[in-house]
Design a protein around this motif. Structure first.
Motif, PDB file in Angstrom:
ATOM      1  N   LEU A 156     -66.637  84.010  34.175  1.00  0.00           N
ATOM      2  CA  LEU A 156     -67.301  84.075  35.472  1.00  0.00           C
ATOM      3  C   LEU A 156     -68.129  85.359  35.527  1.00  0.00           C
ATOM      4  O   LEU A 156     -67.602  86.461  35.356  1.00  0.00           O
ATOM      5  CB  LEU A 156     -66.280  84.077  36.608  1.00  0.00           C
ATOM      6  CG  LEU A 156     -66.850  84.128  38.031  1.00  0.00           C
ATOM      7  CD1 LEU A 156     -67.662  82.882  38.333  1.00  0.00           C
ATOM      8  CD2 LEU A 156     -65.725  84.294  39.057  1.00  0.00           C
ATOM      9  N   PHE A 157     -69.434  85.212  35.747  1.00  0.00           N
ATOM     10  CA  PHE A 157     -70.336  86.353  35.873  1.00  0.00           C
ATOM     11  C   PHE A 157     -70.536  86.667  37.351  1.00  0.00           C
ATOM     12  O   PHE A 157     -70.924  85.785  38.128  1.00  0.00           O
ATOM     13  CB  PHE A 157     -71.689  86.039  35.234  1.00  0.00           C
ATOM     14  CG  PHE A 157     -71.653  85.953  33.733  1.00  0.00           C
ATOM     15  CD1 PHE A 157     -71.721  87.088  32.949  1.00  0.00           C
ATOM     16  CD2 PHE A 157     -71.551  84.718  33.105  1.00  0.00           C
ATOM     17  CE1 PHE A 157     -71.696  87.004  31.561  1.00  0.00           C
ATOM     18  CE2 PHE A 157     -71.519  84.615  31.723  1.00  0.00           C
ATOM     19  CZ  PHE A 157     -71.598  85.775  30.947  1.00  0.00           C
ATOM     20  N   LEU A 158     -70.307  87.911  37.730  1.00  0.00           N
ATOM     21  CA  LEU A 158     -70.480  88.360  39.107  1.00  0.00           C
ATOM     22  C   LEU A 158     -71.466  89.518  39.106  1.00  0.00           C
ATOM     23  O   LEU A 158     -71.177  90.588  38.565  1.00  0.00           O
ATOM     24  CB  LEU A 158     -69.143  88.828  39.704  1.00  0.00           C
ATOM     25  CG  LEU A 158     -67.974  87.836  39.685  1.00  0.00           C
ATOM     26  CD1 LEU A 158     -66.715  88.501  40.232  1.00  0.00           C
ATOM     27  CD2 LEU A 158     -68.307  86.592  40.489  1.00  0.00           C
ATOM     28  N   ASP A 159     -72.628  89.312  39.707  1.00  0.00           N
ATOM     29  CA  ASP A 159     -73.656  90.350  39.752  1.00  0.00           C
ATOM     30  C   ASP A 159     -73.562  91.076  41.090  1.00  0.00           C
ATOM     31  O   ASP A 159     -73.909  90.518  42.126  1.00  0.00           O
ATOM     32  CB  ASP A 159     -75.041  89.713  39.563  1.00  0.00           C
ATOM     33  CG  ASP A 159     -76.136  90.745  39.336  1.00  0.00           C
ATOM     34  OD1 ASP A 159     -75.798  91.918  39.072  1.00  0.00           O
ATOM     35  OD2 ASP A 159     -77.316  90.380  39.416  1.00  0.00           O
ATOM     36  N   GLU A 160     -73.053  92.316  41.054  1.00  0.00           N
ATOM     37  CA  GLU A 160     -72.857  93.124  42.265  1.00  0.00           C
ATOM     38  C   GLU A 160     -72.101  92.315  43.325  1.00  0.00           C
ATOM     39  O   GLU A 160     -72.616  92.062  44.428  1.00  0.00           O
ATOM     40  CB  GLU A 160     -74.201  93.604  42.811  1.00  0.00           C
ATOM     41  CG  GLU A 160     -74.989  94.486  41.860  1.00  0.00           C
ATOM     42  CD  GLU A 160     -74.543  95.938  41.867  1.00  0.00           C
ATOM     43  OE1 GLU A 160     -73.577  96.270  42.589  1.00  0.00           O
ATOM     44  OE2 GLU A 160     -75.154  96.743  41.133  1.00  0.00           O
ATOM     45  N   PRO A 161     -70.860  91.913  43.045  1.00  0.00           N
ATOM     46  CA  PRO A 161     -70.166  90.953  43.924  1.00  0.00           C
ATOM     47  C   PRO A 161     -69.855  91.474  45.319  1.00  0.00           C
ATOM     48  O   PRO A 161     -69.664  90.669  46.233  1.00  0.00           O
ATOM     49  CB  PRO A 161     -68.870  90.655  43.158  1.00  0.00           C
ATOM     50  CG  PRO A 161     -68.664  91.843  42.276  1.00  0.00           C
ATOM     51  CD  PRO A 161     -70.043  92.289  41.887  1.00  0.00           C
ATOM     52  N   THR A 162     -69.785  92.794  45.520  1.00  0.00           N
ATOM     53  CA  THR A 162     -69.441  93.300  46.851  1.00  0.00           C
ATOM     54  C   THR A 162     -70.577  94.102  47.475  1.00  0.00           C
ATOM     55  O   THR A 162     -70.351  94.867  48.413  1.00  0.00           O
ATOM     56  CB  THR A 162     -68.177  94.179  46.787  1.00  0.00           C
ATOM     57  OG1 THR A 162     -68.434  95.329  45.952  1.00  0.00           O
ATOM     58  CG2 THR A 162     -67.003  93.406  46.216  1.00  0.00           C
ATOM     59  N   LEU A 163     -71.791  93.911  46.987  1.00  0.00           N
ATOM     60  CA  LEU A 163     -72.938  94.645  47.518  1.00  0.00           C
ATOM     61  C   LEU A 163     -73.118  94.355  49.007  1.00  0.00           C
ATOM     62  O   LEU A 163     -73.159  93.203  49.427  1.00  0.00           O
ATOM     63  CB  LEU A 163     -74.201  94.244  46.763  1.00  0.00           C
ATOM     64  CG  LEU A 163     -75.490  94.991  47.135  1.00  0.00           C
ATOM     65  CD1 LEU A 163     -75.378  96.450  46.749  1.00  0.00           C
ATOM     66  CD2 LEU A 163     -76.691  94.340  46.474  1.00  0.00           C
ATOM     67  N   THR A 187     -62.151  84.908  32.244  1.00  0.00           N
ATOM     68  CA  THR A 187     -62.676  86.246  31.987  1.00  0.00           C
ATOM     69  C   THR A 187     -63.762  86.541  33.015  1.00  0.00           C
ATOM     70  O   THR A 187     -64.620  85.697  33.278  1.00  0.00           O
ATOM     71  CB  THR A 187     -63.269  86.335  30.571  1.00  0.00           C
ATOM     72  OG1 THR A 187     -62.250  86.007  29.617  1.00  0.00           O
ATOM     73  CG2 THR A 187     -63.800  87.733  30.285  1.00  0.00           C
ATOM     74  N   VAL A 188     -63.720  87.715  33.599  1.00  0.00           N
ATOM     75  CA  VAL A 188     -64.705  88.102  34.609  1.00  0.00           C
ATOM     76  C   VAL A 188     -65.557  89.241  34.056  1.00  0.00           C
ATOM     77  O   VAL A 188     -65.033  90.268  33.627  1.00  0.00           O
ATOM     78  CB  VAL A 188     -64.026  88.558  35.915  1.00  0.00           C
ATOM     79  CG1 VAL A 188     -65.070  89.001  36.940  1.00  0.00           C
ATOM     80  CG2 VAL A 188     -63.152  87.444  36.489  1.00  0.00           C
TER      81      VAL A 188
END
Length: 312
Positions: A156-163, A187-188
């Motif tokens: 799982l790709f998270l680009d700036e997940p909590t921006l 995998t994250v």
């Protein structure tokens, strides 16, 4: 075993080298962070790994598949949550998951069960049939993460997940990321410019600056490399105390400013009683004692020469 690997992967736009010969190894079942300021090349790197962009040079593999020659297999193996919001306010949370389950080819006979599993995982079961326009920012982010999980991806790709989220909501998102990593065996790989996020959430962190990976290791190891804790002592007769304490074997360096003495030491929490006893035995009055451990910000400055915002 590494589930993501790159060899000297680069991306050039005319005269601008956005990603410069990056070698990356992401262990299976880990939470791996790429830490760097805006413009460091994080999103470009993740876009190549997701097959959205083609590398200018170098190679990469995700779940054992070449990101260029086997891009379809890569896309079947991954989920993506982009930095920008991508939700339709006039759909419900359940409708979002149903639509993406269909798009990813989740078989109809298991789709309903899978949607219920994901709703429970992201704690949106009681809000599943409400319109997304009624969701808070944290709920929307959890829905996006759940949507990326609907087809059981390996990565799982998270680009700036909590921006843009407030600190309390950010902590909540971290909790769900840890939960899905543990319960979904996924995998994250996330990009972030939040030091605390990288430090508290990630098993390993790669520091990225100006298109290059400068250093990569577990956060605790990166901080340990700096070696020194800092103990700040406010004391009367500071000059005299400075001369005496600076000669002790456990003090690597000592600095004085007014009535404040700063000591660089190892394992500072174990030395505070010794320093207090040392002062008391010689008639010094200590007004306060503070202990600071090295931070990931300190590590970042050491390897890049500036803070995350670019300040020296």
């Amino acid at each position: 075993m590494n589930i993501i690997e790159t060899e000297a992967i680069s991306k050039r736009y005319d005269d601008f080298l956005a990603v410069n010969r990056v070698d990356l190894q992401v262990p299976e079942d880990s939470i791996y962070g790429v830490l760097g300021p805006n413009g460091a090349g994080k999103t470009t790197l993740i876009s190549m790994l997701c097959t959205i962009l083609h590398p200018t040079s170098g190679r990469g593999w995700v779940n054992g598949y070449d990101i260029v020659r086997e891009s379809k297999k890569v896309r079947e193996s991954i989920g993506i949550v982009f930095q920008s919001r991508a939700l339709d306010d006039i759909l419900t949370g359940r409708e979002h998951l149903e639509m993406h389950a269909a798009l990813y080819g989740v078989p109809g006979d298991i789709r309903k069960q899978r949607i219920e599993e994901v709703l429970e995982l992201i704690a949106l079961g009681d809000k599943a049939d409400e319109y997304v326009k009624t969701y808070s920012g944290g709920m929307k982010r959890r829905l996006e993460i759940g949507r990326g999980l609907i087809h059981h991806p390996r990565v799982l790709f998270l680009d700036e997940p909590t921006l843009g989220l407030d600190p309390q909501t950010r902590e909540s998102i971290w909790k769900y990321i840890r939960k899905l990593n543990r319960e979904e065996d996924v995998t994250v790989l996330l990009t972030t410019h939040y030091m605390e996020e990288a430090d508290k959430l990630c098993d390993e962190v790669a520091i990225m600056s100006r298109g290059r990976i400068i250093k990569a290791d577990a956060p605790r190891n990166l901080k340990r490399e700096l070696g020194a804790d800092k103990i700040t002592v406010k004391v009367d007769r500071a000059g005299e105390f400075y001369e005496l304490i600076g000669k002790q074997d456990y003090v690597r360096e000592a600095f004085i400013s007014g009535d404040e003495i700063k000591l660089l030491v190892e394992a500072g929490e174990n030395l505070i009683p010794e320093i207090v006893n040392f002062a008391a035995a010689r008639g010094f009055y200590i007004r306060s004692v503070e202990l600071e451990h090295p931070t990931l910000e300190d590590v970042f400055i050491k390897y890049t020469g500036s803070g995350i915002g670019g300040e020296a």
